[in-house]
Write a protein that holds these residues in place. Structure first.
Motif, mmCIF file in Angstrom:
data_model
loop_
_atom_site.group_PDB
_atom_site.id
_atom_site.type_symbol
_atom_site.label_atom_id
_atom_site.label_comp_id
_atom_site.label_asym_id
_atom_site.label_seq_id
_atom_site.Cartn_x
_atom_site.Cartn_y
_atom_site.Cartn_z
ATOM 1 N N LEU A 66 65.629 -37.207 71.279
ATOM 2 C CA LEU A 66 64.897 -36.497 70.490
ATOM 3 C C LEU A 66 63.528 -35.893 71.011
ATOM 4 O O LEU A 66 63.385 -34.652 70.794
ATOM 5 C CB LEU A 66 64.485 -37.321 69.129
ATOM 6 N N LYS A 67 62.900 -36.433 71.795
ATOM 7 C CA LYS A 67 61.936 -35.922 72.616
ATOM 8 C C LYS A 67 62.226 -34.963 73.639
ATOM 9 O O LYS A 67 61.486 -33.983 73.357
ATOM 10 C CB LYS A 67 61.083 -37.262 73.501
ATOM 11 N N VAL A 68 63.517 -35.097 74.216
ATOM 12 C CA VAL A 68 63.781 -33.824 75.006
ATOM 13 C C VAL A 68 63.825 -32.750 74.241
ATOM 14 O O VAL A 68 63.699 -31.611 74.474
ATOM 15 C CB VAL A 68 65.008 -34.207 75.879
ATOM 16 N N ARG A 69 64.849 -32.937 73.095
ATOM 17 C CA ARG A 69 65.076 -31.792 72.103
ATOM 18 C C ARG A 69 63.796 -31.017 71.528
ATOM 19 O O ARG A 69 63.624 -29.926 71.618
ATOM 20 C CB ARG A 69 65.948 -32.024 71.226
ATOM 21 N N LEU A 70 62.820 -31.852 71.261
ATOM 22 C CA LEU A 70 61.678 -31.298 70.821
ATOM 23 C C LEU A 70 60.672 -30.451 71.674
ATOM 24 O O LEU A 70 59.999 -29.582 71.547
ATOM 25 C CB LEU A 70 60.711 -32.542 70.310
ATOM 26 N N GLN A 71 60.955 -31.034 73.209
ATOM 27 C CA GLN A 71 60.135 -30.526 74.058
ATOM 28 C C GLN A 71 60.639 -29.070 74.358
ATOM 29 O O GLN A 71 59.838 -28.320 75.082
ATOM 30 C CB GLN A 71 59.961 -31.296 75.380
ATOM 31 N N GLY A 78 54.883 -20.725 67.173
ATOM 32 C CA GLY A 78 55.592 -20.734 65.970
ATOM 33 C C GLY A 78 55.664 -22.085 65.575
ATOM 34 O O GLY A 78 55.213 -22.921 66.070
ATOM 35 N N PRO A 79 56.089 -22.165 64.154
ATOM 36 C CA PRO A 79 56.177 -23.540 63.515
ATOM 37 C C PRO A 79 57.131 -24.390 64.446
ATOM 38 O O PRO A 79 58.210 -23.881 64.584
ATOM 39 C CB PRO A 79 56.562 -23.180 62.134
ATOM 40 N N LEU A 80 56.615 -25.445 64.568
ATOM 41 C CA LEU A 80 57.699 -26.429 65.289
ATOM 42 C C LEU A 80 58.369 -27.233 64.251
ATOM 43 O O LEU A 80 57.976 -27.991 63.292
ATOM 44 C CB LEU A 80 56.879 -27.362 66.336
ATOM 45 N N ILE A 81 59.777 -27.905 64.526
ATOM 46 C CA ILE A 81 60.384 -28.682 63.765
ATOM 47 C C ILE A 81 60.091 -30.162 64.060
ATOM 48 O O ILE A 81 59.604 -30.533 65.155
ATOM 49 C CB ILE A 81 61.888 -28.920 63.950
ATOM 50 N N GLY A 82 59.699 -31.033 62.952
ATOM 51 C CA GLY A 82 59.162 -32.293 63.279
ATOM 52 C C GLY A 82 60.505 -33.227 63.696
ATOM 53 O O GLY A 82 61.682 -32.844 63.564
ATOM 54 N N MET A 83 59.950 -34.477 64.088
ATOM 55 C CA MET A 83 60.998 -35.346 64.918
ATOM 56 C C MET A 83 61.840 -35.839 63.677
ATOM 57 O O MET A 83 63.369 -36.016 63.880
ATOM 58 C CB MET A 83 60.316 -36.664 65.326
ATOM 59 N N GLY A 84 61.564 -35.898 62.170
ATOM 60 C CA GLY A 84 62.619 -36.264 61.061
ATOM 61 C C GLY A 84 63.587 -35.489 60.803
ATOM 62 O O GLY A 84 64.649 -35.648 60.825
ATOM 63 N N LEU A 142 51.596 -28.071 75.284
ATOM 64 C CA LEU A 142 51.917 -29.158 76.418
ATOM 65 C C LEU A 142 52.266 -30.487 75.564
ATOM 66 O O LEU A 142 52.509 -31.527 76.292
ATOM 67 C CB LEU A 142 50.425 -29.368 77.020
ATOM 68 N N TYR A 143 51.942 -30.417 74.290
ATOM 69 C CA TYR A 143 52.292 -31.808 73.513
ATOM 70 C C TYR A 143 53.346 -31.593 72.502
ATOM 71 O O TYR A 143 53.325 -32.518 71.592
ATOM 72 C CB TYR A 143 50.916 -32.200 72.662
ATOM 73 N N LYS A 144 54.289 -30.714 72.944
ATOM 74 C CA LYS A 144 55.619 -30.662 71.895
ATOM 75 C C LYS A 144 56.279 -31.853 72.224
ATOM 76 O O LYS A 144 56.364 -32.412 73.478
ATOM 77 C CB LYS A 144 56.266 -29.570 72.503
ATOM 78 N N GLY A 145 56.783 -32.619 71.166
ATOM 79 C CA GLY A 145 57.499 -33.999 71.452
ATOM 80 C C GLY A 145 56.665 -34.962 71.595
ATOM 81 O O GLY A 145 56.927 -36.165 71.855
ATOM 82 N N GLY A 146 55.210 -34.658 71.493
ATOM 83 C CA GLY A 146 54.244 -35.876 71.584
ATOM 84 C C GLY A 146 54.403 -36.942 70.756
ATOM 85 O O GLY A 146 54.311 -38.149 71.178
ATOM 86 N N PHE A 147 54.751 -36.814 69.363
ATOM 87 C CA PHE A 147 54.775 -37.839 68.592
ATOM 88 C C PHE A 147 56.159 -39.006 68.924
ATOM 89 O O PHE A 147 56.182 -40.047 68.652
ATOM 90 C CB PHE A 147 55.010 -37.398 67.176
ATOM 91 N N ALA A 148 57.312 -38.095 69.191
ATOM 92 C CA ALA A 148 58.337 -38.674 69.834
ATOM 93 C C ALA A 148 58.199 -39.637 70.956
ATOM 94 O O ALA A 148 58.824 -40.534 71.052
ATOM 95 C CB ALA A 148 59.481 -37.591 70.029
ATOM 96 N N ILE A 149 57.164 -39.081 71.872
ATOM 97 C CA ILE A 149 56.965 -39.841 72.900
ATOM 98 C C ILE A 149 56.201 -41.129 72.725
ATOM 99 O O ILE A 149 56.417 -42.210 73.029
ATOM 100 C CB ILE A 149 56.036 -38.911 74.012
ATOM 101 N N PHE A 150 55.223 -40.931 71.514
ATOM 102 C CA PHE A 150 54.442 -42.112 71.206
ATOM 103 C C PHE A 150 55.421 -43.153 70.629
ATOM 104 O O PHE A 150 55.469 -44.330 70.699
ATOM 105 C CB PHE A 150 53.453 -41.791 70.370
ATOM 106 N N THR A 151 56.311 -42.720 69.697
ATOM 107 C CA THR A 151 57.207 -43.568 68.970
ATOM 108 C C THR A 151 58.270 -43.982 69.920
ATOM 109 O O THR A 151 58.909 -45.243 69.401
ATOM 110 C CB THR A 151 57.873 -42.646 67.717
ATOM 111 N N ARG A 152 58.482 -43.592 70.896
ATOM 112 C CA ARG A 152 59.585 -44.191 71.967
ATOM 113 C C ARG A 152 58.567 -45.047 72.735
ATOM 114 O O ARG A 152 58.906 -46.147 73.200
ATOM 115 C CB ARG A 152 60.159 -43.040 72.635
ATOM 116 N N LEU A 153 57.466 -44.526 73.499
ATOM 117 C CA LEU A 153 56.907 -45.135 74.626
ATOM 118 C C LEU A 153 56.011 -46.335 74.192
ATOM 119 O O LEU A 153 55.889 -47.560 75.025
ATOM 120 C CB LEU A 153 55.967 -44.118 75.334
#
Length: 303
Positions: free
Chosen positions: A45-50, A58-64, A269-280
């Protein structure tokens, strides 16, 4: 006599026998591979978000929402794309990254006669950079598979395809940012974990054990996520340049970061940041808790 004592302490710290080396690298590799297997869907999911809105604001899709879309369109199996190279890399990378930390720290202590946090940061940065330089081709393979749910090729065939179509040099795409990210990640993780344990044992009633490892690893995971998220995003973009045709080719990590800032803004630069946190964060916690337990069973000192 003092030299003999120092030598004995060094052997006790990180070992010089073949079995000690195997235990150090084995406990590190197993713990990182276990944590990787558990958190792998979050990595996909992190890679897809990035890779969202490359070259656009533009508006980004959230991880959920993204996870629901991926499962609906590609099936649950898609969350485990690239698992084989991820586990292969984690055993080698994890073994080197954590396994080299103590001997490197010991050499630095001898050279600079100091055990302060700068020595820990330098030791972590060195071990992380070396581990990444050696395993970058497997990381490139992993992210390529994670972005291509339709591929029917196995990891070996995909690796051969990359080398044949783009040259062997393609297997080291993004190695600069990857090394910088790994150096920062390992330095922040291990130095923060090591230092947190010392501070907590000094200023609280906590002793060596599960709760000390849990709190220290949680702190380490949080700090490392904040520091490495932009470098992780740049690394992913460079490794997936074929999927970034909209903005052409990035020349290097600095060019990639500057292009992202110009076209997507600082938030890019922080696209996928929440996914990185929830994974890392959980990956760091699982890694250190399991590694400490395996080290105890192997008769090694705690990190």
């Amino acid at each position: 006599m003092a030299a003999d004592s120092a030598s004995a302490d060094g052997k006790q710290k990180w070992g010089v026998s073949a079995s000690d080396v195997v235990y150090h690298f084995g406990t590190s590799g197993i713990s990182v591979a276990t944590a990787t297997g558990i958190t792998h869907p979050l990595d996909v999911l992190k890679v897809r978000l990035q890779m969202q809105l490359v070259g656009q604001r533009g508006p980004l899709i959230g991880m959920g929402k993204l996870s629901a879309q991926v499962v609906k369109s590609e099936g649950l199996r898609s969350l485990y794309l690239g698992l084989t190279p991820a586990l292969t890399r984690s055993v080698i990378y994890g073994g080197l990254r954590l396994g080299l930390y103590e001997p490197t720290k010991y050499v630095c202590e001898l050279a600079f006669e100091s055990t302060n946090i700068l020595v820990k940061i330098a030791s972590g940065a060195f071990s992380g950079a070396v581990a990444t330089a050696l395993t970058n081709p497997v990381e490139v393979l992993k992210v390529r598979i994670q972005m291509n749910a339709r591929t029917t090729r196995g990891p070996v065939q995909e690796l051969q395809k990359i080398a044949a179509e783009e040259g062997l040099k393609a297997l080291w795409k993004g190695v600069g940012p990857a090394m910088a990210r790994a150096a920062a990640l390992t330095a922040s993780q291990l130095a923060t974990y090591d230092e947190s344990k010392q501070v907590l044992t000094r200023w609280t009633s906590l002793e060596e054990g599960f709760y000390l490892h849990l709190i220290s690893s949680t702190i380490a995971g949080t700090v490392s996520t904040i520091i490495t998220a932009p470098m992780d995003m740049v690394k992913t973009r460079l490794m997936l340049q074929r999927e970034s045709k909209r903005v052409g080719s990035y020349k290097n990590g600095i060019h990639c970061a500057s292009q992202v800032l110009l076209t997507e803004g600082p938030r890019g630069l922080y696209k996928g940041g929440f996914a990185i946190f929830t994974r890392l964060a959980p990956q760091t916690t699982i890694t250190f808790i399991l590694c400490e337990k395996l080290r105890e069973l192997a008769g090694l000192k705690a990190i």
